[in-house]
Design an enzyme around this catalytic site. Structure first.
Site, PDB file in Angstrom:
ATOM      1  N   GLU A   5       0.827  -1.204   0.000  1.00  0.00           N
ATOM      2  CA  GLU A   5       0.000   0.000   0.000  1.00  0.00           C
ATOM      3  C   GLU A   5       0.861   1.252   0.000  1.00  0.00           C
ATOM      4  O   GLU A   5       1.972   1.259   0.521  1.00  0.00           O
ATOM      5  CB  GLU A   5      -0.899  -0.002   1.239  1.00  0.00           C
ATOM      6  CG  GLU A   5      -1.870  -1.154   1.195  1.00  0.00           C
ATOM      7  CD  GLU A   5      -2.918  -1.108   2.304  1.00  0.00           C
ATOM      8  OE1 GLU A   5      -4.090  -1.285   1.979  1.00  0.00           O
ATOM      9  OE2 GLU A   5      -2.556  -0.913   3.468  1.00  0.00           O
ATOM     10  N   CYS A  50       3.372   8.611   1.267  1.00  0.00           N
ATOM     11  CA  CYS A  50       3.925   7.649   2.216  1.00  0.00           C
ATOM     12  C   CYS A  50       4.190   6.352   1.455  1.00  0.00           C
ATOM     13  O   CYS A  50       3.270   5.726   0.923  1.00  0.00           O
ATOM     14  CB  CYS A  50       2.907   7.449   3.344  1.00  0.00           C
ATOM     15  SG  CYS A  50       3.459   6.292   4.587  1.00  0.00           S
ATOM     16  N   CYS A 105       6.897  -6.935   6.979  1.00  0.00           N
ATOM     17  CA  CYS A 105       8.018  -6.404   7.765  1.00  0.00           C
ATOM     18  C   CYS A 105       8.536  -7.514   8.661  1.00  0.00           C
ATOM     19  O   CYS A 105       7.764  -8.354   9.115  1.00  0.00           O
ATOM     20  CB  CYS A 105       7.529  -5.226   8.626  1.00  0.00           C
ATOM     21  SG  CYS A 105       8.861  -4.295   9.427  1.00  0.00           S
ATOM     22  N   CYS A 139       6.811  -4.980  15.505  1.00  0.00           N
ATOM     23  CA  CYS A 139       6.498  -4.068  16.606  1.00  0.00           C
ATOM     24  C   CYS A 139       5.087  -4.417  17.088  1.00  0.00           C
ATOM     25  O   CYS A 139       4.200  -4.706  16.286  1.00  0.00           O
ATOM     26  CB  CYS A 139       6.582  -2.617  16.151  1.00  0.00           C
ATOM     27  SG  CYS A 139       8.248  -2.166  15.629  1.00  0.00           S
ATOM     28  N   CYS A 157       1.741  -2.650  15.541  1.00  0.00           N
ATOM     29  CA  CYS A 157       1.721  -2.276  14.112  1.00  0.00           C
ATOM     30  C   CYS A 157       1.035  -3.340  13.263  1.00  0.00           C
ATOM     31  O   CYS A 157       1.362  -4.527  13.356  1.00  0.00           O
ATOM     32  CB  CYS A 157       3.155  -2.059  13.637  1.00  0.00           C
ATOM     33  SG  CYS A 157       3.266  -1.696  11.881  1.00  0.00           S
ATOM     34  N   LEU A 181      10.557   5.767  18.228  1.00  0.00           N
ATOM     35  CA  LEU A 181      11.077   5.508  19.575  1.00  0.00           C
ATOM     36  C   LEU A 181      10.048   4.770  20.431  1.00  0.00           C
ATOM     37  O   LEU A 181      10.300   3.676  20.918  1.00  0.00           O
ATOM     38  CB  LEU A 181      11.479   6.840  20.218  1.00  0.00           C
ATOM     39  CG  LEU A 181      12.255   6.751  21.520  1.00  0.00           C
ATOM     40  CD1 LEU A 181      13.576   6.024  21.341  1.00  0.00           C
ATOM     41  CD2 LEU A 181      12.497   8.138  22.109  1.00  0.00           C
ATOM     42  N   CYS A 224      -1.336   5.903  10.003  1.00  0.00           N
ATOM     43  CA  CYS A 224      -0.071   5.293  10.424  1.00  0.00           C
ATOM     44  C   CYS A 224      -0.328   3.944  11.078  1.00  0.00           C
ATOM     45  O   CYS A 224      -1.153   3.845  11.975  1.00  0.00           O
ATOM     46  CB  CYS A 224       0.629   6.117  11.495  1.00  0.00           C
ATOM     47  SG  CYS A 224       1.049   7.732  11.012  1.00  0.00           S
TER      48      CYS A 224
HETATM   49  N1  SAH Z   1       9.659   0.513  10.055  1.00  0.00           N
HETATM   50  C1  SAH Z   1       9.751   1.944   9.999  1.00  0.00           C
HETATM   51  C2  SAH Z   1       8.773   2.499   9.016  1.00  0.00           C
HETATM   52  C3  SAH Z   1       7.337   2.339   9.411  1.00  0.00           C
HETATM   53  S1  SAH Z   1       6.776   3.936   9.627  1.00  0.00           S
HETATM   54  C4  SAH Z   1       9.586   2.518  11.385  1.00  0.00           C
HETATM   55  O1  SAH Z   1       9.323   1.751  12.304  1.00  0.00           O
HETATM   56  O2  SAH Z   1       9.784   3.700  11.570  1.00  0.00           O
HETATM   57  C5  SAH Z   1       5.306   3.836  10.346  1.00  0.00           C
HETATM   58  C6  SAH Z   1       5.205   4.716  11.587  1.00  0.00           C
HETATM   59  O3  SAH Z   1       3.914   4.473  12.149  1.00  0.00           O
HETATM   60  C7  SAH Z   1       6.214   4.303  12.636  1.00  0.00           C
HETATM   61  O4  SAH Z   1       6.576   5.357  13.448  1.00  0.00           O
HETATM   62  C8  SAH Z   1       5.407   3.302  13.405  1.00  0.00           C
HETATM   63  O5  SAH Z   1       5.954   3.028  14.638  1.00  0.00           O
HETATM   64  C9  SAH Z   1       4.052   3.986  13.454  1.00  0.00           C
HETATM   65  N2  SAH Z   1       2.981   3.055  13.746  1.00  0.00           N
HETATM   66  C10 SAH Z   1       2.978   1.726  13.583  1.00  0.00           C
HETATM   67  N3  SAH Z   1       1.804   1.195  13.987  1.00  0.00           N
HETATM   68  C11 SAH Z   1       1.048   2.229  14.405  1.00  0.00           C
HETATM   69  C12 SAH Z   1      -0.281   2.325  14.903  1.00  0.00           C
HETATM   70  N4  SAH Z   1      -1.036   1.248  15.016  1.00  0.00           N
HETATM   71  N5  SAH Z   1      -0.751   3.546  15.207  1.00  0.00           N
HETATM   72  C13 SAH Z   1       0.008   4.641  15.037  1.00  0.00           C
HETATM   73  N6  SAH Z   1       1.276   4.616  14.561  1.00  0.00           N
HETATM   74  C14 SAH Z   1       1.791   3.425  14.246  1.00  0.00           C
END
Ligand code: SAH
Length: 378
Positions: A104, A117, A124, A128, A131, A233, A352
């Protein structure tokens, strides 16, 4: 729009896809077929500025060169299988990629800019805990052509939607599916094409790479393609971050902060953006805000608080507005630059962390996540 089924894989020809060639690769390709290096810039302009994929239309190349290119290479962009528009103008596309999967990309229009984006992997590997992409598991890295193809497609499709010659995609964030630094070479090549004046001409400041913290690759990025850096972070201490971002067990916060400092070391103005997802009762307590404020004294950075976006089967909850504001105020009162990200596109699962695509999982993660959900329902 309804979701279309993904057709069975067609065996793609092994011809090189010039869409994914950065300047260096394109120049060496033309050298290898005995052509002058300026052909590289001509072809790159046709592909990325004019949006031309058919060599026959590249009229400033000789007829014989056009025929040669048509016989030996191609310009192939990913196929769109779904296109959704949110009430707030955010637009999300699902793109088919070889490997029976789909990824996407999302476009977020704002008054003074338009941000695309972009995804870097099919799924991935990092997992995390909050996510949606992580829950899908992982299939493979995207090729450079598949990464830059997202920018190419968005530029073309948005020109149709907005009917304007203006640069609609003014910013790119590598914040879609995947961990960009785990697909380093292809992501760097794609970001070089984004910056190339013969292609999209975006300045380094208009490209942001977001990482969960792959420390050695942060140093490599600085040398290869020093774009703006965002770091996910999400927790101010190792104990909590180990749970939310499992990669932290390999690269703990102290090492991550040292890498961030090295990244901005010789630039007075550069700052790292630290993303911090707001999870009710998990990482949004007063003590977390104070710990984060202390951590921020050690690095030139700003904090972007992201209200958690929910998805099916996940147990976390978004922090209430009052808790988010309280957290923001503590940071602010301690001299930290802090913003709260406005949620966009959540009516079409484009916010996000909601990007899921359609991943043919090679890990067993997606299956395990579904099993856990089923057990809970019983
Ligand atoms: N792997 C990279 C790129 C992904 S960016 C990274 O971790 O930075 C996507 C952003 O959205 C990251 O900051 C991630 O932590 C955040 N994110 C992931 N799941 C989310 C959620 N359920 N709600 C809000 N932000 C989220």
């Amino acid at each position: 729009m309804t979701k279309l089924s993904i057709p069975v894989e067609i065996n793609v020809e092994a011809k090189p896809n010039l869409l994914g060639f950065d300047r260096e690769a394109m120049e060496s390709y033309f050298a290898s077929i005995g052509e002058k290096s300026f052909r590289a810039s001509q072809v790159m302009k046709w592909i990325h500025q004019q949006g031309v994929c058919d060599f026959a239309e590249m009229t400033n190349l000789s007829k014989s060169l056009r025929a040669n290119l048509a016989a030996n290479c191609l310009v192939e962009v990913p196929e769109i299988i779904e296109d959704r528009l949110s009430n707030d103008g955010t637009r999300k596309w699902l793109l088919r990629v070889p490997g029976k999967s789909a990824i996407e990309m999302v476009f977020i229009p704002e008054e003074s800019r338009g941000t695309l984006c972009v995804s870097s992997q099919v799924g991935c590997t990092l997992d995390c805990s909050f996510c949606a992409t992580g829950k899908q598991g992982y299939n493979r890295d995207l090729t450079t052509a598949e990464i830059i193809g997202q920018v190419w497609l968005a530029k073309t499709l948005l020109a149709e939607q907005y009917q304007t010659e203006q640069r609609i995609v003014s910013n790119v964030v590598m914040m879609g599916m995947g961990e960009p630094l785990m697909n380093f070479d292809n992501v760097v090549s794609a970001m070089r094409i984004m910056q190339d004046d013969f292609c999209f001409g975006l300045s380094r400041r208009r490209i942001t790479l977001s990482t969960a913290g792959v420390v050695p690759k942060i140093d490599m990025l600085k040398k290869a393609c020093a774009v703006s850096l965002a770091v996910s972070l999400h927790a101010p201490n190792d104990e909590l971050r180990n749970v939310l971002v499992p990669l932290n067990r390999k690269y703990p916060i102290s090492e991550l902060m040292a890498a961030c400092n090295r990244y901005v070391a010789d630039s007075q103005r550069a700052r790292i953006t630290f993303e911090y997802v707001m999870l009710q009762g998990v990482n949004d307590e007063l003590e977390h805000a104070h710990q984060l404020a202390a951590l921020m004294q050690t690095v030139p950075g700003k904090v972007n608080l992201i209200p958690f976006n929910s998805f099916e089967g996940i147990e976390y909850q978004r922090s209430s507005n009052s808790r988010i504001n309280r957290f923001r105020d503590i940071l602010h009162d301690n001299g930290v630059i802090v913003t709260v990200r406005r949620t966009r596109g959540d009516d079409i699962e484009a916010a996000c962390g909601q990007l899921a695509g359609d991943v043919m999982d090679r890990t067993r993660r997606a299956e395990k996540f579904r099993q856990k959900q089923a057990e809970k329902i019983q």
